[in-house]
Design an enzyme around this catalytic site. Structure first.
Site, PDB file in Angstrom:
ATOM      1  CE  LYS A 158     -20.640  86.473  -2.510  1.00 44.99           C
ATOM      2  NZ  LYS A 158     -21.641  85.887  -1.608  1.00 44.99           N
ATOM      3  CE  LYS A 199     -21.129  90.304  -1.479  1.00 47.42           C
ATOM      4  NZ  LYS A 199     -21.820  89.210  -0.890  1.00 47.42           N
TER       5      LYS A 199
HETATM    6  C1  PBG Z   1     -23.240  84.925   1.593  1.00 43.88           C
HETATM    7  C2  PBG Z   1     -22.871  86.364   1.488  1.00 43.88           C
HETATM    8  C3  PBG Z   1     -21.659  87.008   1.781  1.00 43.88           C
HETATM    9  C4  PBG Z   1     -21.885  88.374   1.620  1.00 43.88           C
HETATM   10  C5  PBG Z   1     -23.197  88.529   1.207  1.00 43.88           C
HETATM   11  N1  PBG Z   1     -23.784  87.278   1.114  1.00 43.88           N
HETATM   12  C6  PBG Z   1     -20.386  86.452   2.285  1.00 43.88           C
HETATM   13  C7  PBG Z   1     -19.548  85.581   1.448  1.00 43.88           C
HETATM   14  O1  PBG Z   1     -19.825  85.278   0.282  1.00 43.88           O
HETATM   15  O2  PBG Z   1     -18.559  85.119   2.004  1.00 43.88           O
HETATM   16  C8  PBG Z   1     -20.887  89.466   1.874  1.00 43.88           C
HETATM   17  C9  PBG Z   1     -21.475  90.766   2.302  1.00 43.88           C
HETATM   18  C10 PBG Z   1     -20.488  91.737   2.849  1.00 43.88           C
HETATM   19  O3  PBG Z   1     -19.270  91.467   2.951  1.00 43.88           O
HETATM   20  O4  PBG Z   1     -20.934  92.832   3.229  1.00 43.88           O
HETATM   21  N2  PBG Z   1     -22.674  84.081   0.675  1.00 43.88           N
END
Ligand code: PBG
Length: 304
Positions: free
Chosen positions: A176, A229
């Site tokens: 991520k 992601k």
């Molecule tokens: C929570 C989380 C996020 C997303 C999914 N889970 C936001 C982040 O890490 O700031 C992003 C999902 C998206 O942008 O569609 N941590």
């Protein structure tokens, strides 16, 4: 016949936002076409998705309150727990995945516990494990930790097994990245950090080898599936992860990817349907077995 890659609703996971109240379907301004749903509306959307052949949803909660211990994240009557029980009852076959993170539930908006202004990795692990257990007890089939703390998959696996929940699977947000493409989601989930950013725990967009290491560590700790992601800006990472592991690989077409297509299409700059299908096909071609996408329901309709 000679097509190498096919799209199917069966590969898609729809992200849904659930809030308290009833009869509510509030448009999310930063993500046109997406809504904050009260539990009854969530149930109706899940039934619709299931009927269209989308097998799974991932739930994000909008809590009634935020504090410095993220208490609603693991409360028995927390919003995700309420949503899980209702959908489990009304649409028993739906695969229920939950996002395990603290940011939406923390007054400061960070994904972990703050000590002296810094996220404390190890203290956070205990809370994440509690969240995962409470989701599983409320009916989640799969928990998906998105916080990026080190060691969280092992902590969650241990806690689940300790509670007799060895059948609950873990989909780890392994690679991520600290991405600008989460912007619209942070508006949607009211989860932007009040100070600082997430670069201390999320990955540097410049690093692909590190992604492979994160994937290896998560699998060693007990992840059943891994995720890359965002999706489109990281297709190379997705391909490398696919080639380096045997577990199912998911990719998340995130809020910014969605919002860009929506904005360009609304201005007549691109053909919405063609752009959506092309982007998802590219994500599959790069190696995703599963795609988390806000277009899941829409694509299922187009493909039917
Ligand atoms: C929570 C989380 C996020 C997303 C999914 N889970 C936001 C982040 O890490 O700031 C992003 C999902 C998206 O942008 O569609 N941590």
């Amino acid at each position: 016949m000679v097509r190498e890659t096919r799209l199917s609703p069966a590969d898609m996971i729809a992200p849904l936002f659930v809030r308290h109240g009833s009869g509510l379907r509030e448009p999310i301004p930063s993500m046109p076409g997406q809504y904050h749903l009260s539990v009854d509306e969530l149930v109706s959307d899940c039934a619709g998705l299931h009927a269209l052949g989308v097998p799974a949803v991932i739930l994000f909660g909008l809590p009634a309150y935020k504090d410095e211990a993220a208490a609603e994240a693991y409360a028995e009557d927390g919003i995700v727990q309420l949503g899980l029980r209702a959908v489990r009852e009304a649409v028993p076959d739906m695969i229920l995945i939950t996002d395990v993170c603290l940011c939406q539930y923390m007054s400061h908006g960070h994904c972990g516990v703050l000590l002296d202004g810094q996220v404390d990795n190890d203290v956070t692990l205990e809370l994440l494990a509690q969240v995962a257990v409470s989701h599983a007890l409320a009916g989640a089939d799969v928990v998906a930790p998105s916080d990026m703390m080190d060691g969280r998959v092992g902590a969650i696996r241990g806690a689940l097994d300790g509670e007799g929940l060895s059948g609950t699977a873990i989909l780890a947000y392994s690679a991520k990245f600290a991405s600008a493409f989460y912007g619209p989601f942070r508006d949607a989930a009211h989860s932007a950090p009040q100070e600082g950013d997430r670069r201390g725990y999320q990955m540097d967009p410049a690093n692909a080898r590190e992604a492979l290491r994160e994937v290896e560590l998560d699998i060693a700790e007990g992840a059943d599936m891994v995720m890359v992601k965002p999706a489109m800006p990281y297709l190379d990472v997705l391909r490398r992860v696919r080639e380096s592991t045997q577990v199912p690989v998911a990719a998340y077409q995130v809020s910014g990817e969605y919002a860009m297509i929506e904005a360009a299409a609304a201005q007549g700059l691109i053909d919405r349907r063609a752009a959506v299908l092309e982007s998802l096909t590219a994500i599959r071609r790069a190696g995703a077995d599963l795609i988390l996408t806000y277009y899941a329901g829409q694509v299922a309709k187009w493909l039917s």
